[in-house]
Write a protein that holds these residues in place. Structure first.
Motif, mmCIF file in Angstrom:
data_model
loop_
_atom_site.group_PDB
_atom_site.id
_atom_site.type_symbol
_atom_site.label_atom_id
_atom_site.label_comp_id
_atom_site.label_asym_id
_atom_site.label_seq_id
_atom_site.Cartn_x
_atom_site.Cartn_y
_atom_site.Cartn_z
ATOM 1 N N PHE A 9 -4.713 60.115 48.577
ATOM 2 C CA PHE A 9 -5.338 61.160 49.389
ATOM 3 C C PHE A 9 -6.783 60.772 49.667
ATOM 4 N N GLU A 10 -7.361 61.451 50.645
ATOM 5 C CA GLU A 10 -8.789 61.306 50.934
ATOM 6 C C GLU A 10 -9.371 62.692 51.114
ATOM 7 N N LEU A 11 -10.364 63.015 50.292
ATOM 8 C CA LEU A 11 -10.995 64.330 50.341
ATOM 9 C C LEU A 11 -11.780 64.509 51.638
ATOM 10 N N PRO A 12 -11.774 65.711 52.190
ATOM 11 C CA PRO A 12 -12.530 65.948 53.426
ATOM 12 C C PRO A 12 -14.046 65.795 53.250
ATOM 13 N N ARG A 13 -14.576 66.216 52.109
ATOM 14 C CA ARG A 13 -16.013 66.100 51.855
ATOM 15 C C ARG A 13 -16.303 65.013 50.824
ATOM 16 N N GLY A 20 -25.224 60.455 42.376
ATOM 17 C CA GLY A 20 -25.278 60.634 43.817
ATOM 18 C C GLY A 20 -24.251 59.810 44.586
ATOM 19 N N ASN A 21 -23.320 59.152 43.879
ATOM 20 C CA ASN A 21 -22.278 58.367 44.546
ATOM 21 C C ASN A 21 -21.168 59.288 45.046
ATOM 22 N N LEU A 22 -20.683 58.999 46.237
ATOM 23 C CA LEU A 22 -19.631 59.793 46.858
ATOM 24 C C LEU A 22 -18.276 59.154 46.582
ATOM 25 N N HIS A 23 -17.315 59.973 46.134
ATOM 26 C CA HIS A 23 -15.951 59.523 45.846
ATOM 27 C C HIS A 23 -14.997 60.360 46.688
ATOM 28 N N LYS A 24 -14.256 59.719 47.590
ATOM 29 C CA LYS A 24 -13.370 60.459 48.489
ATOM 30 C C LYS A 24 -11.894 60.112 48.328
ATOM 31 N N ARG A 25 -11.588 58.856 48.042
ATOM 32 C CA ARG A 25 -10.200 58.421 47.971
ATOM 33 C C ARG A 25 -9.677 58.538 46.540
ATOM 34 N N LEU A 52 -6.165 78.077 36.096
ATOM 35 C CA LEU A 52 -4.968 77.248 36.020
ATOM 36 C C LEU A 52 -5.037 76.105 37.027
ATOM 37 N N THR A 53 -5.505 76.385 38.220
ATOM 38 C CA THR A 53 -5.622 75.362 39.261
ATOM 39 C C THR A 53 -6.515 74.217 38.812
ATOM 40 N N ILE A 54 -7.628 74.543 38.172
ATOM 41 C CA ILE A 54 -8.578 73.522 37.716
ATOM 42 C C ILE A 54 -7.919 72.585 36.705
ATOM 43 N N ILE A 55 -7.258 73.172 35.717
ATOM 44 C CA ILE A 55 -6.613 72.358 34.676
ATOM 45 C C ILE A 55 -5.466 71.545 35.259
ATOM 46 N N LEU A 56 -4.680 72.181 36.093
ATOM 47 C CA LEU A 56 -3.533 71.495 36.692
ATOM 48 C C LEU A 56 -3.971 70.286 37.506
ATOM 49 N N LEU A 57 -4.977 70.455 38.349
ATOM 50 C CA LEU A 57 -5.458 69.329 39.157
ATOM 51 C C LEU A 57 -6.060 68.236 38.280
ATOM 52 N N ALA A 58 -6.759 68.615 37.227
ATOM 53 C CA ALA A 58 -7.331 67.609 36.322
ATOM 54 C C ALA A 58 -6.228 66.779 35.653
ATOM 55 N N ALA A 81 -13.969 73.127 49.959
ATOM 56 C CA ALA A 81 -13.069 72.534 50.955
ATOM 57 C C ALA A 81 -12.173 71.481 50.308
ATOM 58 N N ASP A 82 -12.726 70.710 49.381
ATOM 59 C CA ASP A 82 -11.947 69.685 48.693
ATOM 60 C C ASP A 82 -10.950 70.315 47.726
ATOM 61 N N LEU A 83 -11.349 71.386 47.039
ATOM 62 C CA LEU A 83 -10.437 72.078 46.136
ATOM 63 C C LEU A 83 -9.251 72.643 46.917
ATOM 64 N N ALA A 84 -9.523 73.271 48.057
ATOM 65 C CA ALA A 84 -8.451 73.819 48.893
ATOM 66 C C ALA A 84 -7.535 72.698 49.394
ATOM 67 N N PHE A 85 -8.124 71.576 49.794
ATOM 68 C CA PHE A 85 -7.344 70.432 50.247
ATOM 69 C C PHE A 85 -6.405 69.954 49.136
ATOM 70 N N LEU A 86 -6.929 69.823 47.912
ATOM 71 C CA LEU A 86 -6.125 69.331 46.798
ATOM 72 C C LEU A 86 -5.029 70.312 46.400
ATOM 73 N N GLN A 87 -5.305 71.602 46.491
ATOM 74 C CA GLN A 87 -4.270 72.601 46.197
ATOM 75 C C GLN A 87 -3.121 72.465 47.204
ATOM 76 N N ASN A 88 -3.459 72.311 48.469
ATOM 77 C CA ASN A 88 -2.456 72.135 49.513
ATOM 78 C C ASN A 88 -1.687 70.825 49.312
ATOM 79 N N PHE A 89 -2.405 69.764 48.993
ATOM 80 C CA PHE A 89 -1.791 68.456 48.774
ATOM 81 C C PHE A 89 -0.826 68.518 47.589
ATOM 82 N N TYR A 90 -1.225 69.203 46.520
ATOM 83 C CA TYR A 90 -0.368 69.385 45.346
ATOM 84 C C TYR A 90 0.947 70.046 45.753
#
Length: 125
Positions: A9-13, A20-25, A52-58, A81-90
């Motif tokens: 996946f690639e995060l929208p933000r 300060g390093n950006l991690h998207k993929r 639950l969402t936080i633990i599940l995604l981790a 926006a990234d959290l919503a993206f990951l929930q949808n992706f899950y």
């Protein structure tokens, strides 16, 4: 063809680390029954079911940029926006149904369905 258990996946933000390093993929694996059941014992989930969402995604995110590990603190610091993206992706990778939309050709008016899954074969793991 091998059964896929990991999906890129690639995060929208993107996640910004403490330097300060950006991690998207990243990569998310399919969830197991334990991934959905064990967090229910966690006191943070018992106090706030939304956690639950936080633990599940981790548990299911196996890679995010160059980070050595992904834990709940990492997921907590994601932009909404990234959290919503990951929930949808899950949901997309763990549910059997494909996401599709019924539509019609603007020229011939032929009705058809279009697969709108974000898992187009773009080189997943």
């Amino acid at each position: 063809m091998a059964f896929r258990t990991e999906f890129e996946f690639e995060l929208p933000r993107g996640y910004v680390d403490e330097n300060g390093n950006l991690h998207k993929r990243g990569i998310m694996r399919l969830a197991t029954a334990a991934d959905e059941i064990l967090p229910m014992r966690d006191q943070r989930v018992q106090q706030n079911p939304g956690y639950l969402t936080i633990i599940l995604l981790a548990r299911v995110i196996t890679k995010l940029g160059d980070l050595r590990a992904i834990d709940t603190r990492t997921v907590e610091k994601l932009f909404t926006a990234d959290l919503a993206f990951l929930q949808n992706f899950y949901r997309q990778i763990n549910e059997l149904e494909k996401l599709s939309v019924k539509t019609a050709c603007p020229k011939c008016e032929h009705d058809f369905e279009v697969d709108i899954s974000f898992l187009a074969e773009t080189g997943g793991a």
